[in-house]
Every structure is written in structure tokens, then in C-alpha cells.
Design an enzyme around this catalytic site. Structure first.
Site, PDB file in Angstrom:
ATOM      1  N   ASP A 472       5.351   3.871   6.094  1.00 30.35           N
ATOM      2  CA  ASP A 472       4.012   4.412   6.296  1.00 30.35           C
ATOM      3  C   ASP A 472       3.924   5.148   7.630  1.00 30.35           C
ATOM      4  OD1 ASP A 472       1.382   4.930   5.618  1.00 30.35           O
ATOM      5  OD2 ASP A 472       0.902   2.833   5.195  1.00 30.35           O
ATOM      6  N   ASP A 542      -4.082   7.664  -0.864  1.00 30.42           N
ATOM      7  CA  ASP A 542      -4.652   6.327  -0.735  1.00 30.42           C
ATOM      8  C   ASP A 542      -5.791   6.120  -1.731  1.00 30.42           C
ATOM      9  OD1 ASP A 542      -2.981   5.355   1.189  1.00 30.42           O
ATOM     10  OD2 ASP A 542      -4.353   5.651   2.858  1.00 30.42           O
TER      11      ASP A 542
END
Length: 734
Positions: A472, A542
Site C-alpha cells: 500500500d 478503495d
């Protein structure tokens, strides 16, 4: 005096005649695409054609543009600031003696076939007319994929430092009556929105100066429909391009007074002044181009083929179906919660479990996003059993195991920040702004590169059963400053950060070639081929809400294959949008990419679990077609009728899978989906997947490809969220 002028004119005329006599064409081509240049010693390299394949380009040797030399610029392969260039320059430099001009003249070129017989590389050598300064233009042609990539290698032989102000990867002039630009824009949780713009005279730019996580708002990719103001999936001439670079980028489209569209693509020059020292060579990132006479669909299929074969790490290895812990457990878990999730994942037929954020940190435990980032030790209070216990449990249940890291970032509240404040990107005397309560580590620094590699390496050593890493990156670069870079080279940070990331990934891939790695980056922040050279997939957004994902996945598919698009089923009401969608619709959207789940199975009913098992089992039956097949988009999720479909057709055309969606209320209108890409003479039996019983008149029947493309199928969609998945298999008709 008159005699002197006469002699000089004679010399110039003779020189021009000699150069014309030595002119030669440089023919770079694939099966269906040609890029043709013309060059002669002492002249600029001209770019005459990029488009459909020309078998015999020899007549172009005599091509004349009829441009007025005092007002217009010729179409050169790599325009520079200097000479008669009136366009934005691909290369702008200040030479050691203060000279602002660069005029690149052709020296020679060579073409070589690489180890892969499908690939040829042409290198054109040029040098400045005055300075000891060279540029090699490198074109790589991929024959079957109809892709040509290009980059520049800029070399300084002067007696000092040359300052590079602009250093694009490529320049491409195009000629058409109209230019319809299609590109992606958006924001976090709203990525890859498609926008069409009919270009007018002047300049339009697509760019990013975010440094890290650069593709949320813009993507370094475009399509141009030539000669039309209408975007079309199946017909028309289209040029597509995409830049393989994970840092700041800029694509500039300049339509000049001669109706020529001049495209520059490469690293964004804003704030990126680069000091090229004597003897050094700067290599720009790769720009990837294709051309199609089969509309946007043809251009996408070319890029998808190239991506799977050359642009994506393990481009022929699909990720297992998975359950990710984040939306189901967030930071609040222990071993029992995780093993229960693994049990539930196995029971539903999933193939991998991924432990997300929150497993690390002791002095500053990672119980929220305010602390612990940078301290990559297993949290002893939360997981006293260790990671190997969880990973081994998953393997014992027949699942692979993955784990989350964010190695480029650090919380101020961490042991790492206390020990190495000099590793943090910040300018002395200025406060470093926080994003998600975290700061950025300076990957331009080799010590930080070693640390980041070590994070990955040590994480892999937590268990022999780690199969997958979710990498990430939850902030951009801003207010930059580097304690590693010299004071007069602070602008190098923008470039050397990205190069530092690539150096780390090269080390990782040398040691761990088979580990699956996802580029997450807050969702859609690293959706580009620079990252995909090292990563297996991207976390597309997301935002996991299915209705929104229809557009996000559609836009992403213009340039990137389904093989890389992680697409998960999550809870309702959705955590990002609050929308409530049926479970079948969520699965039917997710199964058009790399399907996974992002929820707590304990909160599902038995009926929902049974529906999930059915959908997962069906996905495994046709997954190979989604991952490796040719994509045909049928309409768009922007269409007013609210109906949209996509078809993936196997390379041998023996099988296909069609995903059809109703994105709004249909009343009494029944949609018709005509399915392209099939073999006209082959009989295909249609079977609807992910259902209990047949719903439509064509279920189980066989039709030839011609009928399916021209007449189509008409599932009786009437409500928003109606959806269907149809598997087409070659067989006997009835």
C-alpha cells in the site's frame, strides 16, 4: 562580395543536395502498424507516418510538407528548444556554456531483433550540431501485439553539467481533420472516470505532480479518435498511448495552425529540473503506443495483449480468489477472529486469505492509523501466536496466505521516525504536512531503499507460507525536501524517488519472482505500466460499491486488462457510498475482474453464503477467459438507457463469457446485447451462470456467432441491479 555570396550559396546547395541524396527511410513496423521516419546525416530526423501498416513506404522518401519555414515547424521525431521549432519542446536544456539551444542531427541507426523473435529494437543516434551532447531515440516494436514503445537516452559529453528542463519520452505528430481525446480523470474512490474532449487549437495537458500515488485524479493514458468527433468501440481510426512511469507525468496535446496534433509524453518537467553531469546518461521512461482501425476496442485489445505478454509481472498468472480482512475486521482482530475468517473463506470456496493493516508495532501498537507505521514487528499483544500460525492455518485449510505492508511510509509516532528523522521527506525549517497521520520516506536515499527492501524481505521470513503481499501507499509527496540530495539537486527527488522504488522492486523480484504482489496505493493510485512491470495486480479503487465500480472498471479497461483489476465484493450498505446493492449484482460486477471478497463472513446469512459459494464456483469455471481473453465492450455504463455489457472471448474463439448489467430502471424496455468477437460459423451453447434455475428463452440453446453478433440476446432486465453472466461454449446446435 558577390562572388563570395555565390560560392557560399553553391556550398549550401551542394550540402543540401548531398544530404538529400543520403536520405533514407527508417521503417519501424508491427503486423498492422507502421512508424516511418526519414533521416540524413546533418539533418533532423523527421517523423512521416504513425498509423496503419504501409508495406512499401519507399514513395514517402519524396514527401514534402510544404510548411513555410519562417512560420511553421516540420514534424520531427524529437523536437528541441532551438532552431526553427515553434512547438513545445520534447527536450529543453541549458548547456555548460549557457547555450539555450539544442539542434539534434542524425548520425546513424541500427535495428536488431531481440531474443524474442516477436520484438525488434531500432536505435537512432543523434547529436547536437554544436555541443558534445547526444540523444538516442529508441523504438521497440512488438509485432503480434501491434505496439511500438519509445524512449530517449540523453548523454552529456560536455565539459561540465548540463541542466535538463524538459525531457519527454516521446514526441508524436498526427494528422487528421478532427481529434477526439478520450482520457481518465477522477478522485480517490472515484477513479477512472471517462471524459471525451474534441480538441481545438492550442494545448491541453493531462498531468500529475503528486509524486507518489499519481493516478487518482489523472492517468498517464489516452485514446485519440482520428477524423471523427464520435467515440466508437468497433470502428474508426484510434491511436492510444500510455506511459510506464510511477511518478509525476505529463501528456501534452498541441494542435497547431497546420492542423497537426503534436503529442509530448513523459516525466512532468514542472519542478523536476535535472542536472546531468559530464559522462552521465539520462534514460526516460517508456511510452507505449498502438493504433487500430477497429475503434477503441481494437486499441484496448492491443494494449491488453502487450500488457499480459510484456508489461505485467506474471502476466499470465491470475490471482486466487480471496478474502481480505480489512473491511471485515479493520484494526480489531486477534488470532481467533482471523482463523474464523479463514474457515469461512474456505467454506465458500475462496482460495486465499489476506491479513490487512494492523498486525505490527509494539512500542507504538498499530491499533489505528495514528501510530506504528514503520515498525514492522508482529504485535505481540494482538497476535502472540505470530504470523506463521495464521499463515500455516490458512495453508492447512487449503488456502494461500497474504499480508499487508506499507513500507514507503512512516507515522511520526513510531520507533522508525524517532531513530531516522533524516529519512523523512521534509525541508529543514518547514513542517512536513501529514496525510492519514503519516509521512513519506525518502526512497531517493539508498539507505531507505535498503530499509524498504528489508521490510519486504523480513515480512516474507515471518512464514514460509506467505504467497501474496499487498503493498500500500496512502499518501502523495508534497512539500518535498531530501537530506540525501545535494542542495542544488533537490528537484532530482521527483525522479529519483520513482527510480528508487524501481530499484527496490528489482531486488525483490530477483529474490521473490513467484510471490504475488498487489499495488494498492489507496486504491487507484498506481494504475500504470511502470508499476505493473513489477506488480501482478492493482487495487482498482478503495470504493468497492458495485454500481460505482461499473464505471471505474470500464474506464480502467480502456488501457489495462482484467488480469490486473482487483475487484471485491463488500458489504451493504457500502462503506464508501452507503448504497445498497443485491449480492448477485455485486458478484457479477466483481467477477469481471480479479474477484475477491472484502467483508466479515460472520455477518452473512446462510442464504448469502450459499449464493457466494455458487458465484465463486461459477467464476472458477470461466476465470481463464476473463484473465486471458479478448475484451469487447458492448455499450458503456454512461449510456442513457442504463444497459451495458462486456464480453471476454477466448483466443481460440471456442468459449466466451458475457457480463450484462442494468444500471437504472428499465420500465418496459428490454435490452438487446449484440456480442462481437465470436467466430461467425461456430455454434455456441448459452448457459447462464450464478443462478438457481433458467430465466431466459435462450438458456441452453445454441446459436452461431453470426446470429449472436447481429441479432444478439435479450435478457429481460427491468429493474436497476438486474444482471447476468452468460457462458458461451462451442458445441452442437439444436
Amino acid at each position: 562580395m558577390k562572388k563570395l555570396l555565390f560560392l557560399l550559396c553553391a556550398v549550401w546547395t551542394a550540402s543540401a543536395t548531398d544530404a538529400a541524396a543520403q536520405r533514407q527511410l527508417i521503417d519501424i513496423h508491427t503486423d498492422d502498424v507502421s512508424l516511418i521516419l526519414r533521416a540524413a546525416p546533418g539533418e533532423e530526423v523527421q517523423l512521416l507516418h504513425f498509423g496503419g501498416r504501409i508495406e512499401d513506404p519507399a514513395p514517402l522518401m519524396a514527401y514534402e510538407s510544404y510548411r513555410h519555414p519562417g512560420h511553421n515547424t516540420e514534424d520531427v521525431a524529437y523536437p528541441t528548444f532551438g532552431g526553427r521549432n515553434y512547438h513545445e519542446a520534447a527536450l529543453r536544456a541549458t548547456h555548460v556554456d549557457g547555450d539555450l539551444n539544442t539542434e539534434l542531427k542524425y548520425l546513424s541507426h541500427e535495428t536488431q531483433r531481440l531474443a524474442d523473435e516477436n520484438v525488434t529494437r531500432t536505435t537512432i543516434h543523434t547529436t547536437d550540431a554544436v555541443q558534445a551532447f547526444d540523444v538516442d531515440l529508441v523504438y521497440t516494436a512488438y509485432a503480434r501485439e501491434n505496439v511500438i514503445t519509445t524512449h530517449a537516452e540523453i548523454r552529456n559529453r560536455e565539459k561540465g553539467t548540463v541542466i535538463l528542463h524538459s525531457f519527454y519520452s516521446s514526441a508524436l505528430p498526427l494528422r487528421a481533420e478532427k481529434y477526439l481525446l478520450t482520457h481518465l480523470h477522477g478522485a480517490w474512490t472515484h477513479e477512472a472516470q471517462v471524459e471525451h474532449t474534441l480538441l481545438t487549437h492550442g494545448s491541453k495537458s493531462i498531468s500529475s505532480i503528486r509524486g507518489v500515488r499519481t493516478t487518482h485524479a489523472e492517468n498517464p493514458s489516452f485514446m485519440l479518435t482520428l477524423g471523427s468527433d464520435r467515440f466508437d468501440e468497433v470502428s474508426g481510426e484510434v491511436v492510444a498511448g500510455t506511459l510506464a512511469w510511477s511518478g509525476n507525468f505529463r501528456l501534452n496535446f498541441e494542435l497547431d495552425e497546420c492542423q497537426v496534433l503534436n503529442i509530448l509524453a513523459g516525466i512532468n518537467p514542472e519542478g523536476s529540473e535535472y542536472r546531468l553531469h559530464r559522462g552521465e546518461t539520462f534514460t526516460t521512461p517508456e511510452m507505449i503506443y498502438t493504433h487500430s482501425f477497429e475503434g477503441a476496442g481494437g486499441a484496448s485489445r492491443n494494449l491488453h495483449d502487450w500488457g499480459r505478454n510484456y508489461g505485467i509481472w506474471n502476466g499470465h498468472t491470475p490471482t486466487p480468489t480471496l478474502l481480505n480482512s480489512w473491511e471485515g475486521a479493520a484494526f480489531r482482530f486477534n488470532a481467533r477472529i482471523l482463523t474464523d475468517m479463514i474457515d469461512d473463506a474456505a467454506a465458500m470456496g475462496l482460495e486465499m486469505f489476506v491479513l490487512d493493516d494492523g498486525w505490527f508495532g509494539n512500542k507504538y501498537p498499530r491499533n489505528n492509523d495514528k501510530a506504528g507505521l514503520g515498525d514492522w514487528e508482529v504485535n505481540r499483544e494482538k497476535l502472540p501466536e505470530g504470523i506463521d500460525y495464521i499463515a500455516s492455518y490458512a495453508h492447512d485449510k487449503g488456502l494461500k496466505f497474504g499480508i499487508w505492508i506499507e513500507p514507503e511510509m512512516v507515522n511520526p509516532k513510531s520507533e522508525l521516525a524517532e531513530k531516522h528523522p533524516d529519512w523523512i521527506v521534509r525541508t529543514p525549517k518547514r513542517e512536513a504536512p501529514l496525510t492519514r497521520n503519516q509521512l513519506l520516506l525518502d526512497l531517493s536515499n539508498p539507505e531507505v531503499q535498503d530499509f524498504v527492501f528489508g521490510v519486504f524481505d523480513r515480512t516474507m521470513q515471518l512464514s514460509e507460507h506467505i504467497d501474496y503481499i499487498k503493498w500500500d501507499a496512502n499518501r502523495c509527496a508534497n512539500s518535498i525536501g531530501s537530506s540525501y540530495q545535494a542542495d542544488d539537486e533537490q528537484a532530482h527527488f521527483w525522479i529519483e524517488y520513482t527510480q528508487g522504488l524501481y530499484k527496490v522492486m528489482e531486488r525483490i523480484r530477483a529474490k521473490y519472482p513467484d510471490v504475488l504482489i498487489q499495488a494498492c496505493a489507496s486504491g487507484g493510485g498506481r494504475v500504470e505500466y511502470g508499476a505493473l512491470k513489477y506488480f501482478d495486480e492493482v487495487w482498482t479503487s478503495d470504493n468497492t460499491e458495485a454500481l460505482t465500480r461499473a464505471r471505474i472498471q470500464y474506464g480502467t479497461s480502456l488501457f489495462y486488462p482484467a488480469l490486473v483489476m482487483a475487484s471485491h465484493v463488500s458489504v451493504t450498505p457500502n462503506l464508501q457510498t452507503g448504497n445498497v446493492t443485491p449480492l448477485k449484482f455485486r458478484f457479477d460486477i466483481a467477477c469481471a475482474g480479479r474477484m475477491g471478497m472484502e467483508l466479515q463472513p460472520k455477518h452473512m446469512t446462510e442464504e448469502e453464503r450459499a449464493e457466494a459459494r455458487r458465484a465463486i464456483e461459477a467464476y472458477k469455471e470461466y476465470r481463464d477467459i476473463v484473465m486471458q481473453g479478448d475484451l469487447y465492450r458492448i455499450g458503456t455504463p454512461y449510456d442513457e438507457d442504463g444497459c451495458y455489457a462486456i464480453a471476454y472471448v477466448a483466443k481460440d474463439k471456442r468459449r466466451a463469457v458475457v457480463f450484462a448489467y442494468s444500471l437504472r430502471y428499465q420500465s418496459r424496455t428490454v435490452p438487446v446485447f449484440r456480442i462481437p468477437g465470436l467466430d461467425p460459423a461456430t455454434q455456441y451453447t448459452i448457459r447462464e451462470m450464478n443462478i438457481d434455475k433458467p430465466r431466459y428463452w435462450f438458456e441452453g440453446r445454441s446459436f452461431n456467432g453470426e446470429l449472436l453478433e447481429r441479432a444478439g440476446i435479450n435478457p429481460n432486465f427491468s429493474r436497476i441491479y438486474d444482471s447476468a453472466v452468460f457462458l458461451l461454449e462451442a458445441g452442437d446446435g439444436r
